[in-house]
Write an enzyme that holds these catalytic residues in place. Sequence first.
Site, PDB file in Angstrom:
ATOM      1  N   VAL A 436       1.919   4.612  -0.396  1.00 20.37           N
ATOM      2  CA  VAL A 436       2.771   5.278   0.583  1.00 20.37           C
ATOM      3  C   VAL A 436       3.250   4.288   1.627  1.00 20.37           C
ATOM      4  O   VAL A 436       2.509   3.412   2.074  1.00 20.37           O
ATOM      5  CB  VAL A 436       2.037   6.453   1.273  1.00 20.37           C
ATOM      6  CG1 VAL A 436       1.735   7.556   0.294  1.00 20.37           C
ATOM      7  CG2 VAL A 436       0.750   5.978   1.939  1.00 20.37           C
ATOM      8  N   ASP A 437       4.504   4.413   1.991  1.00 18.60           N
ATOM      9  CA  ASP A 437       5.047   3.697   3.137  1.00 18.60           C
ATOM     10  C   ASP A 437       4.553   4.412   4.394  1.00 18.60           C
ATOM     11  O   ASP A 437       4.197   5.589   4.349  1.00 18.60           O
ATOM     12  CB  ASP A 437       6.575   3.711   3.051  1.00 18.60           C
ATOM     13  CG  ASP A 437       7.217   3.046   4.244  1.00 18.60           C
ATOM     14  OD1 ASP A 437       6.741   1.964   4.627  1.00 18.60           O
ATOM     15  OD2 ASP A 437       8.180   3.607   4.792  1.00 18.60           O
TER      16      ASP A 437
END
Length: 734
Positions: A436-437
Site C-alpha cells: 500500500v502507498d
Amino acid sequence: MNPFRIVETPRAKDPVCGMMVDPARAAASLERDRQTYYFCGLPCFAKFRAGPAATPAVVPHDAEYTCPMHPQVLERGPGTCPLCGMALEPRTPKTATLAEEATPELTDMTRRFWIAAAFSAPLLVLAMLEIAPAWLQLVLATPVVLWCGWPIFERAWASLRHRSPNMFTLIGVGTGAAYLYSLAATFGRRWLPGAAVYYESAAVIVTLVLLGQVLELRARSRTSQAIRSLLGLAPKTARLVLNGREADIALELVRPGDVLRVRPGERIPADGTVLEGCGFVDESMITGEPLPVEKNAGDKLTAGTLNGTGSGFLMRTDRAGEDTLLAHIVRMVAEAQRSRAPIQRLADVTAAWFVPGVMVAAVATFIAWAVFGPAPSLAYAFVNSVAVLIIACPCALGLATPMSIMVGTGRGAMEGVLIRNGEALERLEKVDTVVVDKTGTLTEGRPALVGEVDDEPLRLAASLEQASEHSIAQAIVKAAHARGLTLSAPTEFRSLPGRGIIGVVDGRNVAIGNESLVQTEDQAADLRKQGQTVMFVSVDGRAVGMLAVADPIKSTTAEAVRQLAAMHIRVVMATGDNPATAEHVARQLGITDVRAGVQPETKHEIVRELQREGHVVAMAGDGINDAPALAQADVGIAMGTGTDIAIESAGVTLVKGDLRGVVRALKLSRATMRNIRQNLFFAFCYNVLGIPIAAGVLYPVFGLLLNPMIAAAAMTLSSVSVISNALRLRKARL
C-alpha cells in the site's frame, strides 16, 4: 410629411425551431463558421451546440454486440453467438437497452415457450393414453418443432457451419432425429412396419429447452441489475444556467463548462464543482457510505449522486456524458461481466472435446442397442441414443463460470468495488500480500490542521493565509471556516522563501513560519517526529501560538488493516515520504513492514522482489507514481479518488478510495471463485452420471431406461441449479 417613422428591429431565425428572434433579447447566441446564430431559448441553444450527434441515448441497430461467454465475438447489430448460440448483448450498455427487465430475445423466447407448451401438453397426454393417431400427433408437434424450435435449429446449423459444436448441436440433432424418424414412420409404414413415433418426445424436448432459455435470459437480466441501478442514477435532464436564464435540457446536451443549477431533491447530472450555494449530497450509491456529505463552493460533485437538504447550488460541469465517473463505472462493470477468468479454460477445453465425444457415445449407444438390445431393438436404440444427446447438453458447463462472474462483478459494483476483468477476480483470490502507498491510500492525501490552537491566533493566521495558494494555507483556512471564524482581508502580504509569510491583519503585524522568522526556540521537535509540519504564529513580534499540519490517517484505515490481518494478508507500506513520518503512521496502524523514501521504480522493484519470494501481490495506490507498481503487481488496486493513470493501470478500482474496499474485493473474489468451483462440480458430475444412465447401463440390472423427455427435464434443471447457485452471490456478505 408623416411625422411617424417605422423602425424595423433586426430579426434572426432560430436555426433549431425556426422562430424569429430579436438578437438583443435572444436567450443565447453562438458563433459557428464565422456566422452568429441566435436562439429563442436555452434548449434550442443546447441542441444546436451539440450538433448532429445530439440524439437520444439509445443503442443504434448497427452498434457492436458481443457474446457474454465469448467476448472475442463482435457483431454489427443484435443476433446470436456463432460459437455458443447465446443471444448477443450491446458492447456498450446504454440506458435504453437496460431500462426494462425484458429484452427482445426474452420476449421472443417467452412467446415461443408458451405456444410450445400449449401444443405439447395435450400431445403428451394423448400420447401417454395411446388414443391419438399418428397424424394428430404430427399436427400438434409440427408447430412446436418447426416454429417454436426454429431458433434451436438455426443455432445448431450455425455451430456446424462454424465448426464449433455446442449444446444446440446436440439438441438440434436429437430433436431433429426424433421428428424426422417419426415422420418417416407415419408416412413410410411400408418400410418401417410397426415403428413407433416420437412426436411427443421431440415437442416436449423443444418446450423444455425453450423453458431453459427463458430462465437463463431472465437470470442474465437479473445479473445486469447492477448496471441498470447505476444507469438509473443519471437524471434525464439538467437545468442549464446561461446569461441569467434557466431552462431544462436533455442530459446528453450538457457539455463541460456549462453552469447547472441543482435543486434540493435532484440528482447531480454531471461531474463538476460547486460554484455557489451548498447542500448535503447522498453519495451512498457510489461510495456505499450512508451519511450525506456537505458540499460547499469548491467541492467536487459526482454525477448520479442525490442532493438532499439545503438551498441548492450552482455547479460547473467538469465532465459530462460518457466521461463521467458514473459512465466509467458502467463501462468497467460491463467489460468485467463479459470477461473470462482463467478457470474458464477448463470448461472451454472440456466442451471442445465433450460435444464430439457425446456424438460418438450416441452412435455407440445406437449400435449397441441395435445389435444386443431386446425387440424392437431399433426403437430402443433410437430412444436411448436421443436421450444421450439430450442429457449431455453442456449448457450447465458453459454457464458455470460466466454466470458467477456476471453476478460477482455486479455485486462488487454495488459496493464500490470495480473489477476490470475475470482474470483480476481470479488472481485476487490468491493474494497473500498487499503493498500500500501511504499518501491518499492510508491517509487522506491532503493536509489538515491537527492539535489544539486558540480561536484568535487561528483567525489571524487564516486571514493571512488567504493570500497564499499553498496546500498548507488552504488547510489552515478550512479549519478556521470549520470553527465559524470570521476572517479579515490581509494587506502588505509578503512571502519569505524558506522562512514563512508576513502581513497585516486588522492593523496588526502577523507572521507565520519557522523559528528563524518568529525568533523563538524549537518547541515542535516531538511533533516533527510524528511527521507534522509545525509553524509558529507571531502577532506584533510576540509568539501567540503554534500550528501543526499533517496528512491525517483515514478514519477507516485502521479497521481495514485489522481485517486484512485477520484474513492472513501481509501488509507492506511503500511510500516516498520520509522515514519518520512513515514509521509514525505504521505504528498507529500496526504495520510492521515499512519501505520509506522510495521512488516509483523502487516501488516497482519492491513488488517484483515480493513476487520472486513466491508471494501473490496486490498493490494499492492512487498516484501517477504508483502506476508502474500497479501494473507489475499480480492485481493492481487503484483508489477511485486517484489519478486516471493509476486507475487505468489497475485491475480493481475502489470508487471511494477506502482501504476497506480491498477487504471487500478479497472477500468478493473468494466468494466468486468458490461459487465457480461449485458450478463446475455440479456441471461435471451431472454429465458424468447422466450420460451412462441415458445410454442404458442400468437396464441389464434394474431395467431402468431414461426417456428423452426426462433427459430434457434433467438438462434444464441442471442449468437452473447453476444459475440459482450463481445468483446467491448477490447476497454475499462483503
